[in-house]
Design an enzyme around this catalytic site. Structure first.
Site, mmCIF file in Angstrom:
data_model
loop_
_atom_site.group_PDB
_atom_site.id
_atom_site.type_symbol
_atom_site.label_atom_id
_atom_site.label_comp_id
_atom_site.label_asym_id
_atom_site.label_seq_id
_atom_site.Cartn_x
_atom_site.Cartn_y
_atom_site.Cartn_z
ATOM 1 N N ALA A 119 0.279 -4.796 -3.802
ATOM 2 C CA ALA A 119 -0.661 -3.923 -4.511
ATOM 3 C C ALA A 119 -2.084 -4.456 -4.540
ATOM 4 C CB ALA A 119 -0.177 -3.703 -5.951
ATOM 5 N N TYR A 125 -11.920 6.155 41.868
ATOM 6 C CA TYR A 125 -11.505 6.701 40.569
ATOM 7 C C TYR A 125 -10.455 7.775 40.828
ATOM 8 C CZ TYR A 125 -11.307 9.513 36.376
ATOM 9 O OH TYR A 125 -10.856 10.202 35.293
ATOM 10 N N ASN A 134 -5.234 -15.295 1.880
ATOM 11 C CA ASN A 134 -6.215 -14.820 0.908
ATOM 12 C C ASN A 134 -7.634 -14.746 1.457
ATOM 13 O OD1 ASN A 134 -4.492 -14.566 -1.494
ATOM 14 N ND2 ASN A 134 -4.221 -16.769 -1.244
ATOM 15 N N ARG A 142 -11.148 -11.728 -1.595
ATOM 16 C CA ARG A 142 -11.749 -12.737 -0.725
ATOM 17 C C ARG A 142 -11.741 -12.341 0.747
ATOM 18 N NH1 ARG A 142 -9.254 -18.421 -1.761
ATOM 19 N NH2 ARG A 142 -7.544 -17.342 -2.792
ATOM 20 N N GLY A 188 -0.693 -8.658 -12.982
ATOM 21 C CA GLY A 188 0.109 -9.825 -12.701
ATOM 22 C C GLY A 188 1.376 -9.506 -11.928
ATOM 23 N N LEU A 213 5.658 -7.372 -3.044
ATOM 24 C CA LEU A 213 4.426 -7.176 -3.810
ATOM 25 C C LEU A 213 3.259 -6.980 -2.858
ATOM 26 C CD1 LEU A 213 4.970 -9.931 -6.552
ATOM 27 C CD2 LEU A 213 5.971 -7.638 -6.349
ATOM 28 N N GLN A 254 1.681 0.306 -8.663
ATOM 29 C CA GLN A 254 1.134 -0.509 -9.741
ATOM 30 C C GLN A 254 -0.327 -0.101 -9.895
ATOM 31 O OE1 GLN A 254 0.728 -4.719 -9.017
ATOM 32 N NE2 GLN A 254 0.797 -5.245 -11.200
#
Length: 456
Positions: free
Chosen positions: A11, A366, A228, A16, A78, A9, A73
């Site tokens: 999606a 260099y 989260n 937050r 949910g 899952l 989704q």
């Protein structure tokens, strides 16, 4: 033939996090957190992986690439609704469906194997991965009957006061047999506070149908932590990096101060290498054995051979051979390849150049777009002048050449085998083998000039 398939899952936006980047793409230990999840599932034996995408779908798909299939989704209703989007893919398999969360980067293949094997051994229709946490606030509670059977999982917002006292929580990770899962998904409703289709309700549906539901508890709840917020991201970073450092130390690497050493999850380090404080090893970096790395060193996507000594250096997208010495204050830019025994000293920058065995660039130089042979000595302050404002050109310095201090080699130019360039020269034409290249004005001395100047 039974197989293990995962549905990940991924999606959600992760409000937050306060970020335009999809939550599952925030890096932990040097790679996006969703990749940690996919890698752990693969270690556990997953043969097929389906990722449910939504917010930032294109970015997520691009990051993951061909190692997974994707379903969209479009509207986040949910966790149950998310799994519903994978029904077509699940119809084609026979076996077990493991549902994972894309924001749980601390998962390990060992833990997921434990869950899968317990599920198969029990002959269960569903097995829930649970954890005992110090503060269960906000988590869904796992409710058991007197025989220890899982009867339901209740979300925190829907839980009674008595149910909220339970400290065994749902991690959001499950194993399901395909047919019971699909049948239960067809019966889900959104009759709850959030008006969402909860995957947790599948457990109650299976129980009411007489199906066997089991639970397996993680030994360390931290492995199941979801991310989260930026604070939780930092906590996961610390845990993952400490885990990596401990693995390396157990394999024979000396890390002088783990609290000030930062090594990405996919970095490889050989035995008897010593890593000093304030060292970062990132991305696809590989370090050989018997090296000294640090202090104050950052290495990205670079392959380092055995016996290298690297202090106060920043190197990225390079190849560093055996017994190379770097530092202090060296910058190696992409495309640089240093052969065995090369020495690059203080305040030197090398870019898109090949440096042959045992050549030395001791200080204040260099070297850009250069093909340098072996046993070359570069004097202090040497510059390969590779850019004319429109195009970049290459400089060739053949074996055994000696470049004097403060020389400018204006590309395209070749310094032949065994030749010398006099200090202070600006070389614009090729110097043949075994020759001396001098390009500077003849010195004049005017006697008494300084005294006359002071008396004016």
């Amino acid at each position: 033939m039974s197989q293990l398939v995962t549905v990940v899952l991924a999606a959600g936006k992760g409000t937050r996090m306060k970020s335009a980047l999809p939550k599952v793409l925030h890096p932990v230990g040097g790679k996006p957190m969703v990749r940690h999840v996919l890698d752990a599932a693969r270690e556990a034996g997953a043969e097929k992986q389906v990722v449910v995408v939504g917010f930032g779908a294109e970015s997520v798909e691009k990051t993951i690439g061909p190692q997974a299939e994707f379903v969209v989704q479009a509207e986040q209703l949910g966790t149950g609704h998310a799994v519903m989007q994978a029904r077509e893919q699940l119809q084609a398999i026979e076996g077990t469906v493991m549902v994972l969360c894309g924001d749980t980067p601390l998962l390990t293949g060992t833990l997921l194997s434990k869950l899968y094997q317990a599920h198969k051994n029990a002959g269960a229709a569903a097995t829930v991965l649970t954890a005992i946490v110090p503060d269960p606030g906000g988590y869904g509670r796992v409710i058991r009957n007197g025989q220890g059977q899982v009867t339901k999982i209740v979300e925190h917002k829907d839980a009674s006061q008595e149910e909220r006292k339970v400290d065994e929580v749902n991690t959001g990770i499950y194993c399901f047999e395909k047919e019971p899962l699909l049948n239960a998904l067809a019966r889900l409703t959104c009759d709850n506070v959030q008006r969402e289709y909860y995957l947790t309700d599948v457990i109650g549906i299976l129980n009411s149908g007489g199906n066997k539901v089991r639970a397996v508890s993680a030994d360390d709840h931290r492995e199941t932590l979801g991310i989260n917020s930026r604070i939780q991201l930092a906590e996961a970073e610390k845990i993952l990096r400490r885990r990596k450092l401990e693995d390396l130390m157990n394999d024979g690497v000396t890390i002088m101060d783990p609290d000030s050493t930062f090594i990405d999850a996919e970095v490889k380090v050989g035995p008897d290498t010593v890593i000093y404080p304030f060292t970062w090893l990132e991305g696809g970096t590989s370090v050989g054995g018997d090296c000294e790395i640090g202090p104050n060193t950052r290495i990205q996507n670079t392959v380092i051979g055995n016996g290298a000594v690297i202090h106060f250096t920043y190197a990225h997208d390079c190849e560093i051979g055996n017994n190379v010495t770097l530092g202090p204050y060296v910058h190696l830019r992409p495309g640089t390849k240093l052969a065995a025994g090369v020495k690059v000293g203080n305040f030197v920058e090398v870019k898109n150049s090949q440096v042959g065995q045992n050549s030395k660039i001791p200080h204040l130089s260099y070297i850009g777009d250069t093909d340098m042979g072996s046993q070359v000595n570069i004097g202090s302050g040497t510059i390969t002048v590779n850019y004319d404002g429109k195009r970049k050109y290459r400089t060739t310095i053949e074996d055994g050449a000696f470049i004097g201090c403060n020389a400018n080699l204006v590309a395209p130019v070749t310094i032949g085998r065994g030749s010398y360039v006099a200090a202070g020269s600006t070389i614009t034409k090729d110097v043949p083998a075994d020759s001396l290249g001098v390009a500077r004005a003849r010195q004049s001395v005017i006697d008494g000039w300084a005294e006359k100047h002071r008396n004016k």
